[in-house]
Design a protein around this motif. Structure first.
Motif, short mmCIF file in Angstrom:
data_model
loop_
_atom_site.label_atom_id
_atom_site.label_comp_id
_atom_site.label_asym_id
_atom_site.label_seq_id
_atom_site.Cartn_x
_atom_site.Cartn_y
_atom_site.Cartn_z
N ARG A 11 0.80 -1.22 0.00
CA ARG A 11 0.00 0.00 0.00
C ARG A 11 0.84 1.27 0.00
O ARG A 11 0.32 2.35 0.27
N SER A 12 2.10 1.19 -0.22
CA SER A 12 2.96 2.38 -0.20
C SER A 12 2.93 3.14 -1.51
O SER A 12 3.40 4.28 -1.56
N TRP A 13 2.41 2.55 -2.58
CA TRP A 13 2.46 3.23 -3.88
C TRP A 13 1.60 4.49 -3.92
O TRP A 13 1.97 5.44 -4.63
N PRO A 14 0.44 4.62 -3.22
CA PRO A 14 -0.29 5.91 -3.28
C PRO A 14 0.52 7.07 -2.72
O PRO A 14 0.46 8.19 -3.24
N TYR A 15 1.32 6.80 -1.66
CA TYR A 15 2.15 7.86 -1.10
C TYR A 15 3.23 8.29 -2.10
O TYR A 15 3.55 9.48 -2.22
N LEU A 16 3.78 7.35 -2.80
CA LEU A 16 4.80 7.69 -3.80
C LEU A 16 4.20 8.52 -4.93
O LEU A 16 4.80 9.52 -5.37
N VAL A 17 3.01 8.14 -5.40
CA VAL A 17 2.36 8.90 -6.46
C VAL A 17 2.02 10.31 -5.99
O VAL A 17 2.21 11.31 -6.71
N GLY A 18 1.51 10.43 -4.75
CA GLY A 18 1.20 11.76 -4.22
C GLY A 18 2.42 12.64 -4.11
O GLY A 18 2.38 13.84 -4.42
N PHE A 19 3.54 12.07 -3.68
CA PHE A 19 4.78 12.84 -3.58
C PHE A 19 5.24 13.32 -4.95
O PHE A 19 5.64 14.49 -5.10
N LEU A 20 5.16 12.46 -5.95
CA LEU A 20 5.59 12.86 -7.30
C LEU A 20 4.69 13.95 -7.86
O LEU A 20 5.17 14.92 -8.47
N VAL A 21 3.37 13.84 -7.67
CA VAL A 21 2.44 14.86 -8.17
C VAL A 21 2.71 16.19 -7.49
O VAL A 21 2.72 17.26 -8.12
N ALA A 30 5.54 17.28 -6.13
CA ALA A 30 6.82 17.83 -6.60
C ALA A 30 6.67 18.44 -7.99
O ALA A 30 7.20 19.53 -8.27
N ILE A 31 5.93 17.78 -8.87
CA ILE A 31 5.73 18.32 -10.22
C ILE A 31 4.93 19.61 -10.18
O ILE A 31 5.24 20.59 -10.88
N GLY A 32 3.88 19.67 -9.33
CA GLY A 32 3.08 20.89 -9.23
C GLY A 32 3.89 22.07 -8.71
O GLY A 32 3.78 23.19 -9.23
N ILE A 33 4.72 21.83 -7.69
CA ILE A 33 5.57 22.91 -7.16
C ILE A 33 6.55 23.39 -8.23
O ILE A 33 6.81 24.60 -8.36
N SER A 34 7.11 22.48 -8.99
CA SER A 34 8.05 22.87 -10.04
C SER A 34 7.36 23.73 -11.10
O SER A 34 7.93 24.73 -11.57
N ILE A 35 6.13 23.39 -11.45
CA ILE A 35 5.39 24.18 -12.45
C ILE A 35 5.10 25.57 -11.92
O ILE A 35 5.24 26.59 -12.63
N LEU A 36 4.70 25.70 -10.65
CA LEU A 36 4.43 27.01 -10.06
C LEU A 36 5.68 27.89 -10.02
O LEU A 36 5.63 29.09 -10.31
N ILE A 37 6.80 27.30 -9.66
CA ILE A 37 8.06 28.07 -9.63
C ILE A 37 8.42 28.55 -11.03
O ILE A 37 8.84 29.71 -11.23
N ALA A 38 8.24 27.71 -12.04
CA ALA A 38 8.54 28.10 -13.41
C ALA A 38 7.63 29.23 -13.88
O ALA A 38 8.07 30.19 -14.54
N LEU A 39 6.34 29.18 -13.53
CA LEU A 39 5.41 30.25 -13.91
C LEU A 39 5.76 31.56 -13.23
O LEU A 39 5.71 32.64 -13.85
N ALA A 40 6.12 31.50 -11.94
CA ALA A 40 6.49 32.72 -11.22
C ALA A 40 7.73 33.36 -11.84
O ALA A 40 7.79 34.58 -12.04
N ALA A 41 8.72 32.56 -12.17
CA ALA A 41 9.93 33.10 -12.78
C ALA A 41 9.64 33.70 -14.15
O ALA A 41 10.18 34.75 -14.53
N LYS A 42 8.74 33.09 -14.89
CA LYS A 42 8.39 33.59 -16.21
C LYS A 42 7.66 34.93 -16.13
O LYS A 42 7.91 35.85 -16.90
N CYS A 43 6.73 35.07 -15.18
CA CYS A 43 6.01 36.34 -15.00
C CYS A 43 6.95 37.47 -14.60
O CYS A 43 6.84 38.59 -15.08
N LYS A 44 7.89 37.19 -13.71
CA LYS A 44 8.85 38.22 -13.29
C LYS A 44 9.69 38.68 -14.47
O LYS A 44 9.95 39.88 -14.66
#
Length: 363
Positions: free
Chosen positions: A258-268, A270-284
């Motif tokens: 049952r550990s795979w849902p935690y792994l999927v949640g962590f990956l999602v 991390a990807i969401g935070i990376s996208i937000l950082i990229a958008l913020a840098a692009k707007c600046k």
């Protein structure tokens, strides 16, 4: 009538044995008893159609090449116990394809060739007790397709590998008592095999703390192995967790999948935070570029009062105050531009100007 026939056959065999002079005794069932006759080889004068042969307590010499008994293809039972055979070479019994029982007890056997029992596809009982066998190779079991009873008691076996134990699963009766089993982590496959077979009287010889203990009664902690906690099928998940925390530090076996849902949640995440950082840098970066391209429009000349010269002088003063004086490189660039522009003035345009200058001089 029948007893008379049997008596006649028996008397005929006895008379034949006396005539031929071999030391063995024969019965009417085709059994030859050569027990304790100090024989080095099986008597060649025995009839070839015998079905049983007892050569125990002799001094038989095993051949280095070829088979032991060449002339007895119908043999079904062979007793070679209490002979100093020491080693069994390859295919030494290969011509005895009808053999069902082979007794090799107390023969001081320390070496078995992997093909020692080649050709014994019909062998039912193999007795190897009271020998000096230290190991059993996997290929030893392969020719014995019909084996039902295997006796390995009182040898010098200390362990058995997993592959040999798997092949021994097909043998219904196996005797392993009296061997100096070493009860450490390498004995774990043997312990599990004995538990499945519900075998008893198989005891440890070492280490000293476990000497005399039954191998099947030991657990992983006694053997010094790190194992996952196993639970009976009837226990619930809550009971499994309680037993696990009270007895061992390993997690319940049901939680590993049952550990795979935690792994999927962590990956999602991390990807969401990376996208937000990229958008913020692009707007600046976008705002910075937008600010760099903003220009203030110049004032129109019609809206400024005064003469053109004054306007020009005031504008020059303001420009000089707001902007530093151009350097030598800028002046040189302006001179070059002027020079280039003068060079592009046509000669026809220069003539009127020269004439006007000469008229002024004459006046």
């Amino acid at each position: 009538m029948a007893p008379a026939c049997l008596l006649g056959v028996c008397s005929l065999l006895c008379a034949w044995s006396v005539v031929t002079g071999h030391p063995c005794s024969l019965d009417h069932q085709g059994w030859a008893d050569c027990n304790g006759k100090s024989l080095l080889h099986a008597p060649s004068s025995l009839p070839s159609n015998i079905t049983g042969l007892d050569l125990s307590f002799n001094s038989l010499v095993m051949p280095h090449h070829g088979t032991l008994l060449m002339n007895f293809p119908s043999l079904r039972s062979l007793n070679l116990s209490s002979n100093a055979l020491l080693a069994l070479r390859s295919a030494v019994f290969s011509n005895l394809r009808a053999l069902r029982l082979l007794d090799l007890s107390s023969c001081s056997i320390a070496y078995l060739h992997t093909d020692a029992f080649k050709g014994l596809g019909n062998l039912h009982t193999l007795l190897l007790r009271n020998n000096s066998l230290q190991e059993l190779e996997v290929a030893f079991f392969l020719p014995l397709k019909a084996l039902f009873h295997l006796d390995l008691q009182h040898n010098t076996l200390v362990s058995l590998d997993t592959r040999s134990l798997q092949l021994m699963e097909a043998v219904p009766q196996v005797r392993l008592e009296g061997n100096p089993w070493v009860c450490d982590c390498t004995a774990q496959p043997l312990q599990q095999w004995l538990q499945r077979r519900q075998a008893v009287q198989v005891t440890c010889a070492s280490p000293l703390g476990l000497r005399g203990w039954e191998v099947a009664a030991l657990d992983s902690q006694d053997l010094g192995c790190q194992m996952k906690q196993r639970f009976p099928r009837g226990l619930s998940t809550t009971q499994q967790i309680t037993v696990t925390h009270s007895n061992t530090t390993t997690p319940p076996s049901g939680k590993g999948g049952r550990s795979w849902p935690y792994l999927v949640g962590f990956l999602v995440t991390a990807i969401g935070i990376s996208i937000l950082i990229a958008l913020a840098a692009k707007c600046k970066l976008f705002h910075k570029n937008f600010a760099s391209y903003r220009h203030r429009p110049l004032p129109e000349t019609s809206s400024i009062r005064g003469s053109p010269m004054e306007d020009g002088s005031s504008w020059d003063r303001g420009a000089s105050e707001s902007h530093p004086m151009p350097g030598a490189a800028d002046l040189q660039a302006e001179d070059d531009d002027g020079f280039i522009e003068d060079n592009y003035i046509q000669p026809s345009e220069q003539l009127p100007e020269e004439e006007e200058q000469e008229s002024h001089i004459s006046i």
